[in-house]
Design a protein around this motif. Structure first.
Motif, mmCIF file in Angstrom:
data_model
loop_
_atom_site.group_PDB
_atom_site.id
_atom_site.type_symbol
_atom_site.label_atom_id
_atom_site.label_comp_id
_atom_site.label_asym_id
_atom_site.label_seq_id
_atom_site.Cartn_x
_atom_site.Cartn_y
_atom_site.Cartn_z
ATOM 1 N N LEU A 303 0.975 -1.236 -0.098
ATOM 2 C CA LEU A 303 0.040 -0.049 -0.037
ATOM 3 C C LEU A 303 0.790 1.139 -0.066
ATOM 4 O O LEU A 303 0.466 2.224 -0.704
ATOM 5 C CB LEU A 303 -0.947 0.171 1.241
ATOM 6 C CG LEU A 303 -2.255 -1.061 0.903
ATOM 7 C CD1 LEU A 303 -2.861 -1.338 2.366
ATOM 8 C CD2 LEU A 303 -3.304 -0.418 -0.122
ATOM 9 N N LYS A 304 2.049 1.304 0.638
ATOM 10 C CA LYS A 304 2.971 2.354 0.779
ATOM 11 C C LYS A 304 3.396 2.478 -0.728
ATOM 12 O O LYS A 304 3.656 3.879 -0.725
ATOM 13 C CB LYS A 304 4.028 2.289 1.878
ATOM 14 C CG LYS A 304 3.547 2.572 3.230
ATOM 15 C CD LYS A 304 4.861 2.344 3.965
ATOM 16 C CE LYS A 304 4.482 2.278 5.705
ATOM 17 N NZ LYS A 304 5.095 1.942 6.456
ATOM 18 N N VAL A 305 3.920 1.404 -1.130
ATOM 19 C CA VAL A 305 4.422 1.686 -2.513
ATOM 20 C C VAL A 305 3.865 2.165 -3.461
ATOM 21 O O VAL A 305 3.814 3.263 -4.501
ATOM 22 C CB VAL A 305 5.215 0.259 -3.024
ATOM 23 C CG1 VAL A 305 5.401 0.562 -4.482
ATOM 24 C CG2 VAL A 305 6.271 -0.080 -2.226
ATOM 25 N N HIS A 306 2.231 1.643 -3.467
ATOM 26 C CA HIS A 306 1.048 2.204 -4.373
ATOM 27 C C HIS A 306 0.857 3.661 -4.162
ATOM 28 O O HIS A 306 0.775 4.512 -5.008
ATOM 29 C CB HIS A 306 -0.141 1.486 -4.027
ATOM 30 C CG HIS A 306 -1.386 2.008 -4.872
ATOM 31 N ND1 HIS A 306 -2.120 3.101 -4.525
ATOM 32 C CD2 HIS A 306 -1.762 1.334 -6.007
ATOM 33 C CE1 HIS A 306 -3.036 3.069 -5.356
ATOM 34 N NE2 HIS A 306 -2.892 2.381 -6.466
ATOM 35 N N GLU A 307 1.131 4.090 -2.872
ATOM 36 C CA GLU A 307 0.690 5.437 -2.530
ATOM 37 C C GLU A 307 1.893 6.275 -2.978
ATOM 38 O O GLU A 307 1.709 7.485 -3.663
ATOM 39 C CB GLU A 307 0.535 5.514 -1.000
ATOM 40 C CG GLU A 307 0.232 6.606 -0.586
ATOM 41 C CD GLU A 307 -1.560 7.228 -0.634
ATOM 42 O OE1 GLU A 307 -2.082 6.110 -1.347
ATOM 43 O OE2 GLU A 307 -1.902 8.288 -0.777
ATOM 44 N N CYS A 308 3.106 5.756 -2.569
ATOM 45 C CA CYS A 308 4.177 6.838 -3.072
ATOM 46 C C CYS A 308 4.290 6.873 -4.683
ATOM 47 O O CYS A 308 4.398 7.955 -5.161
ATOM 48 C CB CYS A 308 5.577 6.186 -2.707
ATOM 49 S SG CYS A 308 5.829 6.387 -1.127
ATOM 50 N N LEU A 309 4.152 5.842 -5.309
ATOM 51 C CA LEU A 309 4.079 5.973 -7.026
ATOM 52 C C LEU A 309 2.868 6.958 -7.330
ATOM 53 O O LEU A 309 3.028 7.682 -8.181
ATOM 54 C CB LEU A 309 3.994 4.591 -7.447
ATOM 55 C CG LEU A 309 5.183 3.575 -7.326
ATOM 56 C CD1 LEU A 309 4.645 2.246 -8.097
ATOM 57 C CD2 LEU A 309 6.147 4.134 -7.894
ATOM 58 N N ALA A 310 1.733 6.761 -6.654
ATOM 59 C CA ALA A 310 0.684 7.733 -7.112
ATOM 60 C C ALA A 310 0.916 8.949 -6.768
ATOM 61 O O ALA A 310 0.476 9.958 -7.739
ATOM 62 C CB ALA A 310 -0.660 7.079 -6.382
ATOM 63 N N GLN A 311 1.519 9.483 -5.815
ATOM 64 C CA GLN A 311 1.863 10.943 -5.403
ATOM 65 C C GLN A 311 2.766 11.167 -6.499
ATOM 66 O O GLN A 311 2.942 12.648 -6.754
ATOM 67 C CB GLN A 311 2.411 10.958 -4.207
ATOM 68 C CG GLN A 311 1.211 10.903 -3.123
ATOM 69 C CD GLN A 311 1.725 10.621 -1.706
ATOM 70 O OE1 GLN A 311 2.841 10.656 -1.406
ATOM 71 N NE2 GLN A 311 0.659 10.655 -0.796
ATOM 72 N N CYS A 312 3.594 10.392 -7.158
ATOM 73 C CA CYS A 312 4.491 10.768 -8.071
ATOM 74 C C CYS A 312 3.516 10.703 -9.643
ATOM 75 O O CYS A 312 4.345 10.675 -10.654
ATOM 76 C CB CYS A 312 5.672 9.901 -8.451
ATOM 77 S SG CYS A 312 6.659 10.044 -6.846
#
Ligand SMILES: Cc1ncc(COP(=O)(O)O)c(C=O)c1O
Length: 358
Positions: A303-312
């Protein structure tokens, strides 16, 4: 919005409207890797005016092109295979249905909605899956079996010979969703392995990269096709979609080039992603098909990786798995899209340093 609640994420891939609303990044600025579609769509051109003007009666040319392309007659066009997924449980005899624990969830939801008993089988480990289905059918052949082949998102495949054997053993129907089969046509049951109690679904949108036109096909015995036909609306496949599909299904040269390009796009995307994933402690490649691949890790990290990528501005698909794990499924980027490559490389770099630095 909570990182711990996967239900706040879009239910399906490709939902850039939800992504824009959630992350405040305009739709046009996303690198969307959240679907399993060919990133190089079939080029649409030269549609006749009457495709737009006339009521869309089913064109015999479409049926002919589909018969040729799929190597199977006895098929009907649909506005996406989803249309059939939604009605099929209401049409087949009232028996329990074996469904993959991990897999395109629309199937399960519509069987449940039709009030049918749904029994899970494992769909992340090949041997466990085969053993479980073998035993379930041996104990009770009066069950339907739903197979997504290859499975989305786990990527597991079942050989057509095995599917034929199960169909012969079963007193129910074997529903085979071949949405992603175009890129591995030898794995299809169509042509040589079809049995009277099989219902085979094909999606047009994935390989041809045209999910928006809503086109798909169902192959089954005549009585099932007639029941599906009756349940779905009149003029259900619009005229432009029919004309585009006729062109695309007959365009063997485009199809052959597309297979090669998909392989190159897959390799380019996987190379970039795998370099970054190697730096994350528990990420491992668990799915690898020509149109998508997936990394499994613990759910919180996923979920964290998903979130970080999405913020980029990079959208991938989060899939919740059993035992506290999660998968990130990556679709393909065009390997020669240098801006996309830069965006992905930079998003992955930021993500890895955020997670490893946390
Ligand atoms: C496994 C699977 N089957 C069927 C569908 C439905 O696709 P369509 O309605 O575009 O044919 C999807 C969509 O993502 C899918 O992943």
């Amino acid at each position: 919005m909570s990182l711990e609640n996967p239900h706040t994420l879009p239910l399906h891939g490709g939902d850039l409207i939800a992504a824009e609303a959630r992350y405040g990044i305009p739709r046009a600025q996303w690198l969307d890797l959240s679907t399993g579609m060919n990133p190089r769509p079939y080029p649409v051109s030269g549609l006749p005016d009457d495709a737009f003007q006339q009521l869309p009666y089913l064109l015999p040319e479409l049926v002919g092109a589909a018969t040729q392309y799929y190597g199977q007659s006895d098929g009907i066009p649909l506005s996406g295979s989803q249309a059939c997924i939604e009605v099929l449980p209401q049409l087949l005899p009232d028996l329990p249905v074996l469904v993959p624990e991990i897999g395109y969830q629309e199937h399960r939801q519509h069987w449940l909605r039709a009030g049918r008993m749904v029994v899970d089988y494992p769909s992340q480990d090949h041997q466990a899956m085969l053993t479980c289905i073998d035993q379930a059918l041996a104990q009770n052949p009066h069950q339907h079996l739903l197979v997504i082949n290859p499975n989305n998102p786990s990527g597991l495949c079942i050989a057509p010979e095995k599917l034929q054997q199960w169909a012969r053993q079963s007193r129910g129907y074997l529903i085979i969703d071949e949405a992603f089969m175009d890129v591995m046509p030898d794995g299809s049951v169509l042509g040589n392995y079809v049995e009277p109690n099989m219902v085979v679904l094909r999606s047009f949108g994935k390989f041809f990269g045209l999910a928006g036109i809503r086109m798909g096909f169902a192959f089954a015995e005549a009585s099932i096709l007639a029941a599906i036909d009756e349940k779905l609306s009149l003029w259900r496949v619009n005229g432009p979609a029919q004309h585009i599909a006729i062109q695309a299904l007959k365009d063997i040269e485009w199809q052959q080039t597309a297979l090669q390009r998909i392989q190159a796009d897959h390799d380019a995307t996987l190379t970039l992603v795998s370099e970054a994933m190697a730096l994350l402690v528990d990420a491992r490649l668990t799915t690898d098909t020509p149109l998508f691949f997936g990394y499994t890790m613990n759910k919180t990290s996923a979920l964290k990786v998903h979130e970080c990528l999405a913020q980029c501005g990079v959208l991938v698909r989060f899939v919740e798995l059993p035992d506290g794990e999660g998968m990130l499924r990556f679709g393909l980027m065009c390997g020669d899209d240098t801006d996309g490559q830069k965006k992905l490389a930079s998003a992955l770099k930021t993500t890895v340093s955020t997670i490893n630095g946390a």
